[in-house]
Design a protein around this motif. Structure first.
Motif, PDB file in Angstrom:
ATOM      1  N   LEU A 189       0.812  -1.211   0.000  1.00 40.72           N
ATOM      2  CA  LEU A 189       0.000   0.000   0.000  1.00 40.72           C
ATOM      3  C   LEU A 189       0.848   1.264   0.000  1.00 40.72           C
ATOM      4  CD1 LEU A 189      -3.061  -0.665   2.352  1.00 40.72           C
ATOM      5  CD2 LEU A 189      -3.009  -0.380  -0.123  1.00 40.72           C
ATOM      6  N   GLY A 190       2.055   1.160   0.561  1.00 41.48           N
ATOM      7  CA  GLY A 190       2.929   2.333   0.555  1.00 41.48           C
ATOM      8  C   GLY A 190       3.227   2.842  -0.846  1.00 41.48           C
ATOM      9  N   ASP A 191       3.124   1.969  -1.855  1.00 44.66           N
ATOM     10  CA  ASP A 191       3.359   2.397  -3.236  1.00 44.66           C
ATOM     11  C   ASP A 191       2.254   3.314  -3.749  1.00 44.66           C
ATOM     12  OD1 ASP A 191       5.663   0.908  -3.254  1.00 44.66           O
ATOM     13  OD2 ASP A 191       4.730  -0.842  -4.210  1.00 44.66           O
ATOM     14  N   ALA A 192       1.134   3.371  -3.018  1.00 49.81           N
ATOM     15  CA  ALA A 192       0.030   4.255  -3.410  1.00 49.81           C
ATOM     16  C   ALA A 192      -0.102   5.447  -2.466  1.00 49.81           C
ATOM     17  CB  ALA A 192      -1.281   3.470  -3.430  1.00 49.81           C
ATOM     18  N   ALA A 193       0.950   5.711  -1.704  1.00 49.64           N
ATOM     19  CA  ALA A 193       0.875   6.751  -0.679  1.00 49.64           C
ATOM     20  C   ALA A 193       0.633   8.132  -1.263  1.00 49.64           C
ATOM     21  CB  ALA A 193       2.159   6.748   0.155  1.00 49.64           C
ATOM     22  N   HIS A 194       1.129   8.379  -2.474  1.00 47.61           N
ATOM     23  CA  HIS A 194       1.021   9.726  -3.055  1.00 47.61           C
ATOM     24  C   HIS A 194      -0.140   9.865  -4.032  1.00 47.61           C
ATOM     25  CE1 HIS A 194       4.799  10.814  -1.151  1.00 47.61           C
ATOM     26  NE2 HIS A 194       5.356   9.716  -1.638  1.00 47.61           N
ATOM     27  N   GLU A 195      -0.992   8.852  -4.091  1.00 52.06           N
ATOM     28  CA  GLU A 195      -2.158   8.915  -4.966  1.00 52.06           C
ATOM     29  C   GLU A 195      -3.278   9.734  -4.325  1.00 52.06           C
ATOM     30  OE1 GLU A 195      -2.353   7.486  -7.950  1.00 52.06           O
ATOM     31  OE2 GLU A 195      -0.525   6.265  -7.914  1.00 52.06           O
ATOM     32  N   ASP A 196      -4.189  10.221  -5.174  1.00 49.82           N
ATOM     33  CA  ASP A 196      -5.463  10.706  -4.652  1.00 49.82           C
ATOM     34  C   ASP A 196      -6.281   9.476  -4.241  1.00 49.82           C
ATOM     35  OD1 ASP A 196      -4.815  13.339  -5.158  1.00 49.82           O
ATOM     36  OD2 ASP A 196      -5.857  13.397  -7.090  1.00 49.82           O
ATOM     37  N   CYS A 206     -16.216   0.992   7.592  1.00 48.96           N
ATOM     38  CA  CYS A 206     -15.057   0.661   6.760  1.00 48.96           C
ATOM     39  C   CYS A 206     -14.013   1.769   6.738  1.00 48.96           C
ATOM     40  CB  CYS A 206     -15.499   0.330   5.336  1.00 48.96           C
ATOM     41  SG  CYS A 206     -15.947  -1.400   5.126  1.00 48.96           S
ATOM     42  N   ARG A 207     -14.419   2.979   7.076  1.00 49.73           N
ATOM     43  CA  ARG A 207     -13.451   4.086   7.111  1.00 49.73           C
ATOM     44  C   ARG A 207     -12.304   3.749   8.068  1.00 49.73           C
ATOM     45  NH1 ARG A 207     -12.880   9.534   4.955  1.00 49.73           N
ATOM     46  NH2 ARG A 207     -11.382  10.577   6.315  1.00 49.73           N
ATOM     47  N   THR A 208     -12.642   3.180   9.209  1.00 54.49           N
ATOM     48  CA  THR A 208     -11.624   2.814  10.194  1.00 54.49           C
ATOM     49  C   THR A 208     -10.630   1.823   9.613  1.00 54.49           C
ATOM     50  OG1 THR A 208     -13.196   3.163  12.000  1.00 54.49           O
ATOM     51  CG2 THR A 208     -11.255   1.819  12.481  1.00 54.49           C
ATOM     52  N   HIS A 209     -11.137   0.815   8.869  1.00 55.12           N
ATOM     53  CA  HIS A 209     -10.260  -0.201   8.303  1.00 55.12           C
ATOM     54  C   HIS A 209      -9.344   0.390   7.233  1.00 55.12           C
ATOM     55  CE1 HIS A 209     -12.478  -3.116  10.546  1.00 55.12           C
ATOM     56  NE2 HIS A 209     -13.588  -2.919   9.865  1.00 55.12           N
ATOM     57  N   VAL A 210      -9.890   1.266   6.390  1.00 53.92           N
ATOM     58  CA  VAL A 210      -9.091   1.881   5.329  1.00 53.92           C
ATOM     59  C   VAL A 210      -7.966   2.717   5.926  1.00 53.92           C
ATOM     60  CG1 VAL A 210      -9.138   3.588   3.469  1.00 53.92           C
ATOM     61  CG2 VAL A 210     -10.937   1.851   3.615  1.00 53.92           C
ATOM     62  N   MET A 211      -8.300   3.541   6.910  1.00 53.09           N
ATOM     63  CA  MET A 211      -7.280   4.402   7.507  1.00 53.09           C
ATOM     64  C   MET A 211      -6.248   3.574   8.270  1.00 53.09           C
ATOM     65  SD  MET A 211      -8.371   7.211   6.321  1.00 53.09           S
ATOM     66  CE  MET A 211      -7.366   8.455   7.130  1.00 53.09           C
ATOM     67  N   ALA A 212      -6.696   2.501   8.927  1.00 60.26           N
ATOM     68  CA  ALA A 212      -5.759   1.654   9.677  1.00 60.26           C
ATOM     69  C   ALA A 212      -4.805   0.929   8.732  1.00 60.26           C
ATOM     70  CB  ALA A 212      -6.524   0.651  10.527  1.00 60.26           C
ATOM     71  N   ALA A 213      -5.325   0.440   7.589  1.00 56.85           N
ATOM     72  CA  ALA A 213      -4.470  -0.266   6.632  1.00 56.85           C
ATOM     73  C   ALA A 213      -3.414   0.668   6.069  1.00 56.85           C
ATOM     74  CB  ALA A 213      -5.317  -0.857   5.515  1.00 56.85           C
ATOM     75  N   CYS A 214      -3.816   1.883   5.740  1.00 55.52           N
ATOM     76  CA  CYS A 214      -2.849   2.850   5.219  1.00 55.52           C
ATOM     77  C   CYS A 214      -1.855   3.255   6.309  1.00 55.52           C
ATOM     78  CB  CYS A 214      -3.579   4.073   4.671  1.00 55.52           C
ATOM     79  SG  CYS A 214      -4.564   3.751   3.186  1.00 55.52           S
ATOM     80  N   GLY A 215      -2.365   3.427   7.531  1.00 49.66           N
ATOM     81  CA  GLY A 215      -1.470   3.775   8.634  1.00 49.66           C
ATOM     82  C   GLY A 215      -0.435   2.699   8.880  1.00 49.66           C
ATOM     83  N   ALA A 216      -0.853   1.430   8.778  1.00 42.96           N
ATOM     84  CA  ALA A 216       0.091   0.330   8.959  1.00 42.96           C
ATOM     85  C   ALA A 216       1.146   0.323   7.866  1.00 42.96           C
ATOM     86  CB  ALA A 216      -0.656  -1.004   8.979  1.00 42.96           C
ATOM     87  N   ALA A 217       0.810   0.866   6.682  1.00 49.11           N
ATOM     88  CA  ALA A 217       1.768   0.946   5.575  1.00 49.11           C
ATOM     89  C   ALA A 217       2.622   2.202   5.663  1.00 49.11           C
ATOM     90  CB  ALA A 217       1.027   0.898   4.238  1.00 49.11           C
ATOM     91  N   GLY A 218       2.375   3.036   6.687  1.00 47.76           N
ATOM     92  CA  GLY A 218       3.254   4.170   6.930  1.00 47.76           C
ATOM     93  C   GLY A 218       2.812   5.494   6.363  1.00 47.76           C
ATOM     94  N   PHE A 219       1.530   5.646   6.023  1.00 52.57           N
ATOM     95  CA  PHE A 219       1.088   6.937   5.483  1.00 52.57           C
ATOM     96  C   PHE A 219      -0.381   7.176   5.807  1.00 52.57           C
ATOM     97  CE2 PHE A 219      -0.223   3.938   2.290  1.00 52.57           C
ATOM     98  CZ  PHE A 219      -1.364   4.471   1.705  1.00 52.57           C
ATOM     99  N   THR A 220      -0.759   8.450   5.711  1.00 54.85           N
ATOM    100  CA  THR A 220      -2.165   8.844   5.800  1.00 54.85           C
ATOM    101  C   THR A 220      -2.638   9.173   4.400  1.00 54.85           C
ATOM    102  OG1 THR A 220      -1.888   9.757   8.025  1.00 54.85           O
ATOM    103  CG2 THR A 220      -3.793  10.514   6.759  1.00 54.85           C
ATOM    104  N   PRO A 221      -3.694   8.508   3.921  1.00 50.50           N
ATOM    105  CA  PRO A 221      -4.113   8.740   2.539  1.00 50.50           C
ATOM    106  C   PRO A 221      -4.654  10.146   2.336  1.00 50.50           C
ATOM    107  CG  PRO A 221      -5.743   7.422   3.691  1.00 50.50           C
ATOM    108  CD  PRO A 221      -4.569   7.545   4.620  1.00 50.50           C
ATOM    109  N   GLY A 222      -4.360  10.712   1.160  1.00 53.74           N
ATOM    110  CA  GLY A 222      -4.904  12.001   0.790  1.00 53.74           C
ATOM    111  C   GLY A 222      -6.282  11.813   0.175  1.00 53.74           C
ATOM    112  N   VAL A 223      -7.309  11.860   1.027  1.00 55.54           N
ATOM    113  CA  VAL A 223      -8.666  11.572   0.572  1.00 55.54           C
ATOM    114  C   VAL A 223      -9.242  12.800  -0.128  1.00 55.54           C
ATOM    115  CG1 VAL A 223     -10.990  10.893   1.258  1.00 55.54           C
ATOM    116  CG2 VAL A 223      -8.994   9.892   2.410  1.00 55.54           C
ATOM    117  N   VAL A 224      -9.568  12.627  -1.404  1.00 50.47           N
ATOM    118  CA  VAL A 224     -10.132  13.702  -2.216  1.00 50.47           C
ATOM    119  C   VAL A 224     -11.639  13.534  -2.397  1.00 50.47           C
ATOM    120  CG1 VAL A 224     -10.029  14.844  -4.474  1.00 50.47           C
ATOM    121  CG2 VAL A 224      -7.928  13.970  -3.422  1.00 50.47           C
ATOM    122  N   HIS A 225     -12.084  12.278  -2.514  1.00 48.06           N
ATOM    123  CA  HIS A 225     -13.494  11.990  -2.772  1.00 48.06           C
ATOM    124  C   HIS A 225     -14.018  11.019  -1.720  1.00 48.06           C
ATOM    125  CE1 HIS A 225     -12.700  13.783  -6.700  1.00 48.06           C
ATOM    126  NE2 HIS A 225     -11.700  12.928  -6.840  1.00 48.06           N
TER     127      HIS A 225
END
Length: 301
Positions: A189-196, A206-225
């Motif tokens: 998932l870290g390979d998608a860290a800079h994506e929208d 599911c918001r909790t799971h999405v944010m936790a998965a990204c957090g475990a990969a070392g980033f906070t996703p830039g949520v646009v939509h």
């Protein structure tokens, strides 16, 4: 002698948190609900509610009484089962609820199988959110729910409910078909860290799971939509507006120019079956749980 109707009002206050919310659920006025609890307190000669700020809270005596009340509810469920013991064939109404994905992938095929195998059983299904499912079970409006495990669910030790693991539902990274990550068998998932990113709303489990998965990969996703429906999310991805984590059970619109890619570490959510304590041995519910477990094994495979 304890009036069980008044005891049910006290259980509702404990469940919903306020007298007003309990009264609304029971179709009482707040004053009528308060009167029921005051009368129960007089019958038992104990205080059941005490002021807390602008609201009320349960006294230790009320907490002790509720432990017995939950046990009484479970015994009623067992009594109904005993009365029907001579009629082992599943029959009568069975009311089930669950989140949208569970309805599509599990509850709908469960209902079809039960209709084919048990002609005297009538199944009705409704789409329900996670907190709503527990409320409907508590109120006796549904008999069985498929819910997502969240930090806000009642604990497994809650004596009102019987919650059992059903299925681990992995999340896939969904990207446009021409995205550089689309041709990978598995992606970090870290390979998608800079994506929208496209993500569920804040009130979605599911918001909790999405944010936790990204957090475990070392980033906070830039949520646009933001989207509530997984197919809406998939269409946003198809138009190149971002990437998203979508549960594998979600059945997306076919032929969209998107690709699902498995994620390293297999982030997932857990789905549970939930019934009222003591109700799981009813022939209708037992048959439904059996079909759900079989469908879950197939889905996992």
């Amino acid at each position: 002698m304890i009036d069980l109707r008044r005891l049910h009002v006290l259980r509702a206050v404990a469940h919903y948190g306020t007298v007003t919310a309990a009264a609304r659920a029971l179709h009482f006025t707040p004053s009528a609900a308060s009167q029921q609890i005051r009368q129960l307190a007089r019958d038992l000669d104990v205080d059941l509610l005490e002021p807390q700020g602008r609201g009320v809270r349960l006294t230790p005596a009320a907490e002790s009484l509720l432990a017995h009340a939950d046990a009484i509810q479970a015994r009623w469920e067992q009594a109904e089962l005993d009365l029907r013991a001579g009629h082992g064939e599943p029959a009568g109404p069975l009311r089930a609820g669950g989140l949208a994905v569970a309805v599509s992938a599990l509850l709908a095929p469960m209902a079809a199988r039960l209709r084919e195998r048990h002609r005297r059983l009538s199944v009705s299904i409704q789409e329900t959110g996670v907190p709503e499912s527990f409320d409907l079970l508590f109120e006796g409006e549904i008999d069985l729910a498929v819910v997502e495990a969240t930090p806000h669910n009642p604990p497994m030790s809650d004596t009102r409910y019987d919650q059992q693991p059903l299925l681990d539902d992995p999340f896939d990274l969904v990207v446009p078909a021409d995205h550089p990550l689309a041709d990978r068998d598995r992606v970090n998932l870290g390979d998608a860290a800079h994506e929208d990113w496209i993500a569920p709303f804040a009130d979605s489990p599911c918001r909790t799971h999405v944010m936790a998965a990204c957090g475990a990969a070392g980033f906070t996703p830039g949520v646009v939509h933001h989207a509530r429906d997984w197919n809406v999310t998939a269409h946003l991805v198809a138009h190149g507006l971002g990437v998203a984590l979508i549960p594998r059970l979600a059945q997306l619109t076919p032929n969209l120019p998107i690709t699902r890619v498995r994620c390293a570490g297999d982030p997932h959510r857990k789905l549970l079956t939930c019934t009222r304590r003591g109700a799981g041995e009813r022939p209708a519910i037992e048959a439904a749980l059996r079909e759900l477990r079989d469908l879950a094994r197939t889905a996992a495979a």
